[in-house]
Design a protein around this motif. Sequence first.
Motif, PDB file in Angstrom:
ATOM      1  N   GLN A  54       0.772  -1.492   0.202  1.00  0.00           N
ATOM      2  CA  GLN A  54      -0.323   0.451   0.116  1.00  0.00           C
ATOM      3  C   GLN A  54       0.713   1.381   0.044  1.00  0.00           C
ATOM      4  N   GLY A  55       1.951   1.704  -1.424  1.00  0.00           N
ATOM      5  CA  GLY A  55       2.954   2.542  -1.280  1.00  0.00           C
ATOM      6  C   GLY A  55       3.597   2.927  -0.117  1.00  0.00           C
ATOM      7  N   ASP A  56       3.285   1.709   0.948  1.00  0.00           N
ATOM      8  CA  ASP A  56       4.873   2.461   1.864  1.00  0.00           C
ATOM      9  C   ASP A  56       5.997   0.816   1.676  1.00  0.00           C
ATOM     10  N   SER A  57       7.160   0.311   1.955  1.00  0.00           N
ATOM     11  CA  SER A  57       7.776  -0.560   2.657  1.00  0.00           C
ATOM     12  C   SER A  57       9.199  -0.419   3.799  1.00  0.00           C
ATOM     13  N   LEU A  58       9.825  -1.759   4.265  1.00  0.00           N
ATOM     14  CA  LEU A  58      10.100  -1.451   5.202  1.00  0.00           C
ATOM     15  C   LEU A  58      11.807  -0.527   4.837  1.00  0.00           C
ATOM     16  N   TYR A  59      11.719  -0.855   3.568  1.00  0.00           N
ATOM     17  CA  TYR A  59      13.021  -0.419   2.566  1.00  0.00           C
ATOM     18  C   TYR A  59      12.970   1.174   3.281  1.00  0.00           C
ATOM     19  N   PHE A  60      11.471   1.515   2.937  1.00  0.00           N
ATOM     20  CA  PHE A  60      11.059   2.974   2.183  1.00  0.00           C
ATOM     21  C   PHE A  60      11.467   3.660   4.294  1.00  0.00           C
ATOM     22  N   GLN A  61      10.979   3.513   5.231  1.00  0.00           N
ATOM     23  CA  GLN A  61      11.089   3.105   6.326  1.00  0.00           C
ATOM     24  C   GLN A  61      12.490   3.574   7.194  1.00  0.00           C
ATOM     25  N   ALA A  62      13.140   2.449   6.457  1.00  0.00           N
ATOM     26  CA  ALA A  62      14.591   2.458   7.132  1.00  0.00           C
ATOM     27  C   ALA A  62      15.283   3.738   6.717  1.00  0.00           C
ATOM     28  N   LEU A  63      14.909   4.456   5.363  1.00  0.00           N
ATOM     29  CA  LEU A  63      15.464   5.804   4.726  1.00  0.00           C
ATOM     30  C   LEU A  63      15.117   6.920   5.040  1.00  0.00           C
ATOM     31  N   VAL A 335      16.740   1.022  17.227  1.00  0.00           N
ATOM     32  CA  VAL A 335      14.972   1.504  17.658  1.00  0.00           C
ATOM     33  C   VAL A 335      13.534   1.080  17.672  1.00  0.00           C
ATOM     34  N   ASN A 336      13.166   1.565  17.691  1.00  0.00           N
ATOM     35  CA  ASN A 336      11.883   0.900  18.168  1.00  0.00           C
ATOM     36  C   ASN A 336      10.585   2.014  17.037  1.00  0.00           C
ATOM     37  N   VAL A 337      10.303   2.185  16.191  1.00  0.00           N
ATOM     38  CA  VAL A 337       9.596   3.308  16.208  1.00  0.00           C
ATOM     39  C   VAL A 337       7.986   1.966  15.342  1.00  0.00           C
ATOM     40  N   ALA A 338       6.936   3.180  16.276  1.00  0.00           N
ATOM     41  CA  ALA A 338       5.656   2.907  16.263  1.00  0.00           C
ATOM     42  C   ALA A 338       5.077   3.103  14.052  1.00  0.00           C
ATOM     43  N   HIS A 339       4.164   2.028  13.855  1.00  0.00           N
ATOM     44  CA  HIS A 339       4.583   2.285  12.218  1.00  0.00           C
ATOM     45  C   HIS A 339       2.944   2.456  11.983  1.00  0.00           C
ATOM     46  N   VAL A 345       8.123  -1.219  14.184  1.00  0.00           N
ATOM     47  CA  VAL A 345       8.738  -1.788  13.747  1.00  0.00           C
ATOM     48  C   VAL A 345      10.416  -1.241  14.683  1.00  0.00           C
ATOM     49  N   SER A 346      11.251  -2.230  13.971  1.00  0.00           N
ATOM     50  CA  SER A 346      13.013  -2.505  14.693  1.00  0.00           C
ATOM     51  C   SER A 346      13.533  -1.582  13.488  1.00  0.00           C
ATOM     52  N   MET A 347      14.846  -0.802  14.070  1.00  0.00           N
ATOM     53  CA  MET A 347      15.152  -0.842  13.248  1.00  0.00           C
ATOM     54  C   MET A 347      16.569   0.048  14.008  1.00  0.00           C
ATOM     55  N   ILE A 348      17.677   0.405  12.133  1.00  0.00           N
ATOM     56  CA  ILE A 348      18.742   1.215  13.033  1.00  0.00           C
ATOM     57  C   ILE A 348      18.432   2.204  13.384  1.00  0.00           C
ATOM     58  N   GLY A 349      18.892   2.318  14.742  1.00  0.00           N
ATOM     59  CA  GLY A 349      18.779   3.821  15.241  1.00  0.00           C
ATOM     60  C   GLY A 349      20.453   5.210  14.419  1.00  0.00           C
ATOM     61  N   THR A 350      20.155   6.581  14.957  1.00  0.00           N
ATOM     62  CA  THR A 350      21.537   6.935  14.355  1.00  0.00           C
ATOM     63  C   THR A 350      22.597   6.548  15.182  1.00  0.00           C
ATOM     64  N   PRO A 351      23.920   6.859  14.351  1.00  0.00           N
ATOM     65  CA  PRO A 351      24.902   6.383  14.580  1.00  0.00           C
ATOM     66  C   PRO A 351      25.676   7.714  15.558  1.00  0.00           C
ATOM     67  N   ILE A 352      25.068   8.286  15.104  1.00  0.00           N
ATOM     68  CA  ILE A 352      25.302  10.086  15.498  1.00  0.00           C
ATOM     69  C   ILE A 352      25.070   9.871  17.397  1.00  0.00           C
ATOM     70  N   LYS A 353      25.994  10.284  18.313  1.00  0.00           N
ATOM     71  CA  LYS A 353      25.611  10.528  19.595  1.00  0.00           C
ATOM     72  C   LYS A 353      26.478  11.590  19.876  1.00  0.00           C
TER      73      LYS A 353
END
Length: 395
Positions: A54-63, A335-339, A345-353
Amino acid sequence: MKPLEGIRVLSISQYGAGPYATLHLADLGAEVIKIEDPHTGGDVSRSVIPYAEQGDSLYFQALNRNKKSVTLDLKSETGRALFRQLAAKSDAVFNNLRGDVPAKLGLTYEQLKDVNPRIVTCSLSGFGTTGSMRAEPAYDYLLQAMLGHMSLTGEPSGPPEKYGVSMIDFSTGMMAALGLMVGLFRAKSQGEGCDMDVSLFDTAASVLNYLAIWNLNKGYVPQKTAHSAHPSLVPSQLFPTKDGHIVIMCNKEKFFPALSQAIGAPHLAEDARYVNFESRFAHKDSLVAELIAIFAREKTAYWLEKLQGVVPAAPVNTVDEALKHPLLRERDMIVNVAHPGFGDVSMIGTPIKITGEKPNYLAAPALGANNEEIFGGLLGLSRSELERLTAERVV
């Protein structure tokens, strides 16, 4: 207040490299507004499989998390006029279009400085906005091939191989993010914007770095190495174990005697053939053969226990194994992001601390989700105007 809060970036980008660049800016607080084509379904990565619906993907969410989306036809006169109004209220314009396209769509500094003299425009393209190849399309794997990377990857007896992930895309994305921030700093200090030009081609060349200087000045021709070995330091490579593989990095002289002791082979450090980097390189075949035989006797976990804190070593994990590493959680890298569709959705967080800062993570937007907020709230268009533009498919 987030570090980049107050900075507004208009982003005309899709797929990997461009969205990866602006992902980090959005994570750090910049308002990144994705401008997507209303006629094509927006960013092509919305439909990248697997896990697309439906016009969305986990790939799109990651970026594209923490960004906003508006739809706007930049090929129409009305669309370009609206874009110029947005540029007048923004700090930067970012795109990852083919090198000859930004000027055609009015995205360069020269074309926008009349509405905003401080605007910074950043173009991430395959071959740059100048030069004989600016109109050529490009993708990560093509640049890996063209700039020699694939010739260095894999075993000497095998064919050229690509990286397992899109390293040229992501490296260029990081260069573009850095370039955009340099442009913004320049605009703040000098009061004048500029064009920033970053390309996959230039970045793929840049990361050749020491191999390039060896070749350009001494004629050195890099070759693929067995067991993913370092080109000059021995032993610094992959070793098969009883149940997998381990990487050992003796990149300082002190590590080889320590390694020899830890693996129960102190005689290796005492052997005149192996006393320093030069002699070990000269007698690489015999030394590596001895080490291969030793490491094959025990399992990876055994060697890691022996070498921890003694010699730099790491197991060769699968991606599944790697993502279970506890340090990823300790470092807030998962990190976990509500979708609304995919759930939590679990995904990789920012590497900049940043000290005292904790990023907020919001799901990537639905196509045109912020049309009313941006066109109505920021530009002041009435609901009837927005409805008319929607009917005309300008937005």
